[in-house]
Design a protein around this motif. Structure first.
Motif, PDB file in Angstrom:
ATOM      1  N   ALA A   1     -20.989 -33.647  17.238  1.00 20.29           N
ATOM      2  CA  ALA A   1     -20.959 -35.282  17.087  1.00 20.29           C
ATOM      3  C   ALA A   1     -22.145 -35.762  17.675  1.00 20.29           C
ATOM      4  N   LEU A   2     -22.729 -35.364  18.823  1.00 20.71           N
ATOM      5  CA  LEU A   2     -23.684 -36.026  19.297  1.00 20.71           C
ATOM      6  C   LEU A   2     -25.052 -35.600  18.371  1.00 20.71           C
ATOM      7  N   SER A   3     -25.207 -34.781  17.926  1.00 19.41           N
ATOM      8  CA  SER A   3     -26.192 -34.763  16.761  1.00 19.41           C
ATOM      9  C   SER A   3     -26.074 -35.461  15.677  1.00 19.41           C
ATOM     10  N   PHE A   4     -24.953 -35.509  15.071  1.00 24.55           N
ATOM     11  CA  PHE A   4     -24.725 -36.252  13.827  1.00 24.55           C
ATOM     12  C   PHE A   4     -24.908 -37.805  13.957  1.00 24.55           C
ATOM     13  N   ASP A   5     -24.701 -38.387  14.842  1.00 23.60           N
ATOM     14  CA  ASP A   5     -24.841 -39.838  15.044  1.00 23.60           C
ATOM     15  C   ASP A   5     -26.232 -40.206  16.136  1.00 23.60           C
ATOM     16  N   GLU A   6     -27.293 -39.232  16.354  1.00 20.94           N
ATOM     17  CA  GLU A   6     -28.077 -39.616  16.994  1.00 20.94           C
ATOM     18  C   GLU A   6     -29.423 -40.202  16.001  1.00 20.94           C
ATOM     19  N   ILE A   7     -30.038 -41.168  16.635  1.00 21.26           N
ATOM     20  CA  ILE A   7     -31.081 -41.956  16.067  1.00 21.26           C
ATOM     21  C   ILE A   7     -32.320 -41.962  16.730  1.00 21.26           C
ATOM     22  N   VAL A   8     -32.150 -42.191  18.052  1.00 18.16           N
ATOM     23  CA  VAL A   8     -33.693 -42.357  18.727  1.00 18.16           C
ATOM     24  C   VAL A   8     -34.546 -41.301  18.924  1.00 18.16           C
ATOM     25  N   VAL A   9     -33.710 -40.081  19.155  1.00 19.70           N
ATOM     26  CA  VAL A   9     -34.836 -38.778  19.196  1.00 19.70           C
ATOM     27  C   VAL A   9     -35.075 -38.397  17.564  1.00 19.70           C
ATOM     28  N   THR A  10     -34.357 -38.659  16.811  1.00 20.36           N
ATOM     29  CA  THR A  10     -34.582 -38.377  15.368  1.00 20.36           C
ATOM     30  C   THR A  10     -35.831 -39.245  15.008  1.00 20.36           C
ATOM     31  N   THR A  11     -35.919 -40.407  15.353  1.00 21.53           N
ATOM     32  CA  THR A  11     -36.856 -41.280  14.822  1.00 21.53           C
ATOM     33  C   THR A  11     -38.367 -40.729  15.200  1.00 21.53           C
ATOM     34  N   PHE A  12     -38.506 -40.100  16.338  1.00 15.87           N
ATOM     35  CA  PHE A  12     -39.544 -39.435  16.879  1.00 15.87           C
ATOM     36  C   PHE A  12     -39.882 -38.226  16.346  1.00 15.87           C
ATOM     37  N   THR A  13     -38.902 -37.327  15.942  1.00 14.91           N
ATOM     38  CA  THR A  13     -38.959 -36.076  15.530  1.00 14.91           C
ATOM     39  C   THR A  13     -38.808 -35.821  13.921  1.00 14.91           C
ATOM     40  N   ALA A  14     -38.320 -36.481  13.192  1.00 18.83           N
ATOM     41  CA  ALA A  14     -38.185 -36.554  11.663  1.00 18.83           C
ATOM     42  C   ALA A  14     -39.577 -36.705  11.060  1.00 18.83           C
ATOM     43  N   GLY A  15     -39.726 -36.392   9.891  1.00 21.02           N
ATOM     44  CA  GLY A  15     -40.887 -36.169   9.195  1.00 21.02           C
ATOM     45  C   GLY A  15     -40.792 -37.406   8.222  1.00 21.02           C
ATOM     46  N   PRO A  16     -41.744 -37.878   7.329  1.00 26.25           N
ATOM     47  CA  PRO A  16     -41.607 -38.986   6.261  1.00 26.25           C
ATOM     48  C   PRO A  16     -40.201 -38.825   5.428  1.00 26.25           C
ATOM     49  N   GLY A  17     -40.136 -37.360   4.937  1.00 30.05           N
ATOM     50  CA  GLY A  17     -39.228 -37.068   4.103  1.00 30.05           C
ATOM     51  C   GLY A  17     -37.787 -36.457   4.559  1.00 30.05           C
ATOM     52  N   THR A  18     -37.762 -36.630   5.788  1.00 25.53           N
ATOM     53  CA  THR A  18     -36.278 -36.363   6.541  1.00 25.53           C
ATOM     54  C   THR A  18     -35.572 -37.507   6.963  1.00 25.53           C
ATOM     55  N   GLN A  19     -34.680 -37.771   6.261  1.00 25.95           N
ATOM     56  CA  GLN A  19     -33.809 -38.867   6.668  1.00 25.95           C
ATOM     57  C   GLN A  19     -32.228 -38.608   7.031  1.00 25.95           C
ATOM     58  N   THR A  20     -31.948 -38.789   8.308  1.00 27.04           N
ATOM     59  CA  THR A  20     -30.556 -38.587   8.371  1.00 27.04           C
ATOM     60  C   THR A  20     -29.787 -39.711   8.272  1.00 27.04           C
ATOM     61  N   LEU A  21     -28.240 -39.671   8.227  1.00 29.35           N
ATOM     62  CA  LEU A  21     -27.511 -40.775   8.061  1.00 29.35           C
ATOM     63  C   LEU A  21     -27.748 -41.924   8.747  1.00 29.35           C
ATOM     64  N   PRO A  22     -27.922 -41.829  10.320  1.00 28.77           N
ATOM     65  CA  PRO A  22     -28.062 -43.007  10.777  1.00 28.77           C
ATOM     66  C   PRO A  22     -29.399 -43.733  10.753  1.00 28.77           C
ATOM     67  N   ILE A  23     -30.522 -42.908  10.394  1.00 25.88           N
ATOM     68  CA  ILE A  23     -31.710 -43.397   9.991  1.00 25.88           C
ATOM     69  C   ILE A  23     -31.763 -44.374   8.675  1.00 25.88           C
ATOM     70  N   TRP A  24     -30.939 -43.725   7.759  1.00 19.36           N
ATOM     71  CA  TRP A  24     -30.792 -44.391   6.355  1.00 19.36           C
ATOM     72  C   TRP A  24     -29.987 -45.602   6.630  1.00 19.36           C
ATOM     73  N   ILE A  25     -28.911 -45.644   7.573  1.00 24.15           N
ATOM     74  CA  ILE A  25     -28.355 -46.982   7.927  1.00 24.15           C
ATOM     75  C   ILE A  25     -29.203 -47.964   8.461  1.00 24.15           C
ATOM     76  N   TYR A  26     -30.020 -47.512   9.184  1.00 23.82           N
ATOM     77  CA  TYR A  26     -30.843 -48.595   9.938  1.00 23.82           C
ATOM     78  C   TYR A  26     -32.034 -48.994   8.964  1.00 23.82           C
ATOM     79  N   GLY A  27     -32.517 -48.317   8.263  1.00 23.60           N
ATOM     80  CA  GLY A  27     -33.528 -48.475   7.202  1.00 23.60           C
ATOM     81  C   GLY A  27     -33.103 -49.524   5.990  1.00 23.60           C
ATOM     82  N   ASN A  28     -31.736 -49.706   5.774  1.00 16.64           N
ATOM     83  CA  ASN A  28     -31.210 -50.294   4.975  1.00 16.64           C
ATOM     84  C   ASN A  28     -30.314 -51.564   5.190  1.00 16.64           C
ATOM     85  N   LEU A  29     -30.445 -51.680   6.651  1.00 15.27           N
ATOM     86  CA  LEU A  29     -29.758 -53.032   7.097  1.00 15.27           C
ATOM     87  C   LEU A  29     -30.293 -54.227   6.671  1.00 15.27           C
ATOM     88  N   ALA A  30     -31.682 -54.149   6.559  1.00 17.86           N
ATOM     89  CA  ALA A  30     -32.534 -55.461   6.260  1.00 17.86           C
ATOM     90  C   ALA A  30     -32.564 -55.704   4.744  1.00 17.86           C
TER      91      ALA A  30
END
Length: 270
Positions: free
Chosen positions: A203-232
């Motif tokens: 559960a902690l990993s599934f909704d993590e966004i802060v650490v993921t932002t710094f450790t994910a590559g350009p082609g790696t997009q988790t669900l929280p990052i997808w939500i954040y990127g599509n809000l605008a």
């Protein structure tokens, strides 16, 4: 301690306000996912279920969900192994620096996520960069595992403190070797704690966004990052509401299951 009627009423009101502050925004997200309007607004102009159908057919959302599941399972697996081993070492053995080890294991979850993210980003660039390993799912798993280890460690350590040492001693007296004792005595006693720790870690990993932002590559997009990127994106607002509602549900279920598994039959918590 016995409280007066006035004190109970005041505490009840404070609790209700606190719960409303936490859960009303989540309820609004769920209601907005059925809003017929494309934009964020209140009250809803109408109710519809078409956004749920559109979200179901969103390729980006499905890929992000699959990435989040992979990252969560990977981080949970690493956390179960490292957290369990660390809990056994700290509980069963007395050695120099034992308290320091416990402190260092718990520290990552207390640090701000942005600090952990920056530190991991710098470490990956310094260590993995020269080896030709770039940012991607692997770095996300490692980043999530740093704080997922904590919940597994705490659950297993708490359960080990409640298991009588006489059980292992009785097994040894009956001729069982250490591995057989672990398999038939210790492991069954730890099973629910391991499952609970694993569910919380996922559960902690599934909704993590802060650490993921710094450790994910350009082609790696988790669900929280997808939500954040599509809000605008105005056209994506209804789909974002649907995905956010699903994310809330998927995060609540393992936490609830872990809470039930951690329940003490006597009425307390392990």
């Amino acid at each position: 301690m016995k409280l007066s009627r006035t004190a109970r009423i005041v505490l009840g009101c404070v609790m209700a306000v606190g719960l409303a502050f936490v859960y009303l925004p989540l309820l609004l997200v769920l209601v907005d996912s059925f809003d017929a309007d494309r934009s964020f607004g209140w009250p809803p102009s109408g109710l519809t279920g078409r956004w749920w159908v559109r979200a179901l057919h969103s390729e980006g959302a499905r890929e992000a969900l699959l990435t989040s599941v992979r990252a969560g399972l990977g981080a949970t697996g690493v956390a179960l192994v490292l957290g369990s081993l660390a809990a056994f070492a700290v509980h069963r053995y007395r050695f120099f620096g034992r308290r320091t080890v416990s402190f260092l294991l718990v520290l990552p979850i207390a640090l701000p996520g942005i600090v952990t993210g920056i530190a991991l980003n710098a470490a990956f660039r310094t260590v993995l960069g020269p080896l030709g390993v770039g940012f991607g799912l692997l770095t996300v798993v490692v980043g999530h595992a740093t704080f997922c280890v904590v919940v597994v460690f705490n659950n297993v350590a708490a359960r080990l403190r409640r298991i009588p040492g006489s059980l292992a001693e009785a097994s040894a007296d009956l001729g069982a070797r250490p591995w057989r004792t672990f398999r038939y005595v210790t492991l069954p006693s730890l099973a629910s704690a391991l499952v609970a720790g694993g569910l919380l870690a996922f559960a902690l990993s599934f909704d993590e966004i802060v650490v993921t932002t710094f450790t994910a590559g350009p082609g790696t997009q988790t669900l929280p990052i997808w939500i954040y990127g599509n809000l605008a994106r105005p056209n994506q607002a209804p789909v974002v509401n649907v995905v956010a509602a699903v994310l809330v549900v998927l995060s609540v279920l393992p936490v609830y299951a872990a809470q039930r598994l951690s329940a003490d039959p006597a009425g307390g918590r392990l």
